[in-house]
Structures are given as structure tokens and as C-alpha cells.
Write a protein that holds these residues in place. Structure first.
Motif, mmCIF file in Angstrom:
data_model
loop_
_atom_site.group_PDB
_atom_site.id
_atom_site.type_symbol
_atom_site.label_atom_id
_atom_site.label_comp_id
_atom_site.label_asym_id
_atom_site.label_seq_id
_atom_site.Cartn_x
_atom_site.Cartn_y
_atom_site.Cartn_z
ATOM 1 N N ALA A 54 63.944 -155.430 -13.307
ATOM 2 C CA ALA A 54 62.905 -155.221 -12.379
ATOM 3 C C ALA A 54 61.903 -155.573 -12.628
ATOM 4 O O ALA A 54 60.746 -156.165 -11.809
ATOM 5 N N SER B 127 60.320 -154.083 -7.752
ATOM 6 C CA SER B 127 61.382 -153.942 -7.312
ATOM 7 C C SER B 127 62.441 -154.902 -7.401
ATOM 8 O O SER B 127 62.156 -155.921 -6.854
ATOM 9 N N ASP C 211 61.668 -150.122 -9.872
ATOM 10 C CA ASP C 211 62.976 -149.777 -9.445
ATOM 11 C C ASP C 211 63.822 -150.727 -9.044
ATOM 12 O O ASP C 211 63.205 -151.832 -8.815
#
Length: 142
Positions: free
Chosen positions: A42, A35, A60
Motif C-alpha cells: 500500500a 491506500s 491501509d
């Protein structure tokens, strides 16, 4: 297309699980669950490097599971990544990366380019399977 056989794996909830700069390389790895809510890449951030035979999944962030600023992305699998900005699978900016023989599927971008988004770039894309990607604005695949 045969799937990469990973020799290393990363699991992280922090910025950039891995990166290569100035022509470095990353190969034979699995990057999952990374993340980076406000950054680029990412899962993998590649500055004119080579990313080969890697799997990047369930990342993400804001711009791309792989950020490629030039260089080569080859024989990689990018799947089930979600970006709040552009390029659910790959994001490139102001560059001319080569993307070849990759599978890019099931990725989502909340803006442009669910699979691949290239801003002010001239990528060479060949032999890739790009399917099942979505974008809220334009370019579900590319």
C-alpha cells in the motif's frame, strides 16, 4: 536508532504511492496515508529493490505497507499501518529479503503477521525493533 530525514513526501489515496522494480531503490522519503484495498504494498512496492531510510505510516490495504519481493529494506520506520490481509508492516512472498535496522510498530493485520508476514519466504531480519503490532489470527509481530 536515528530517524530518517525525509527529502520527499507523498500523500495519496490511490494505488502504490511509490514503487521500485528490478533492483531500483527508494530512499529518504515519507509515505503517509496511502491506500490500496486489493493490492500488494500500500505504501511501497519493491521488486528486488532497496528501500532505505523511509517512513511508511497510516497506509491501509490488503498486503503490507511495504511489499518486498527480495532485495533490502533497511533503516525504515513502519508505523500505524492497517492491512485487511497479511503483513501490517512488511509483506514478502516467495523471496528472501533482508530486513535490517528497522522500527516496525503499531501495525495491524486482519489475518497473519501484524508487523511482518513472509509467505513461502526466507527473510533475514536483524537489528529491528518490532513492537506493539497485532494480528487477528497469528503472529502479532512476525
Amino acid at each position: 536508532m536515528s530517524r530518517p530525514r525525509p527529502s520527499r513526501a507523498w500523500h495519496s489515496a490511490t494505488t502504490w504511492c511509490t514503487s521500485c522494480t528490478d533492483g531500483g531503490s527508494i530512499s529518504n522519503c515519507v509515505v503517509t496515508g496511502c491506500s490500496d484495498p486489493g493490492g500488494w504494498g500500500a505504501g511501497i512496492n519493491s521488486q528486488n529493490g532497496t528501500v532505505s531510510e523511509c517512513v511508511v505510516e497510516y497506509a491501509d490495504g490488503f498486503l503490507g505497507a511495504i511489499y518486498s519481493n527480495g532485495g533490502l529494506v533497511e533503516r525504515c520506520v513502519l508505523r500505524n499501518n492497517t492491512m485487511t490481509g497479511h503483513g501490517g508492516g512488511i509483506y514478502c512472498y516467495n523471496s528472501s529479503p533482508t530486513i535490517s535496522n528497522c522500527t516496525i510498530s503499531g501495525n495491524t493485520a486482519n489475518d497473519h503477521g501484524g508487523g511482518i508476514y513472509c509467505d513461502n519466504s526466507s527473510p533475514t531480519i536483524s537489528g529491528c525493533e518490532i513492537s506493539g503490532n497485532t494480528a487477528s489470527t497469528v503472529g502479532g509481530g512476525i
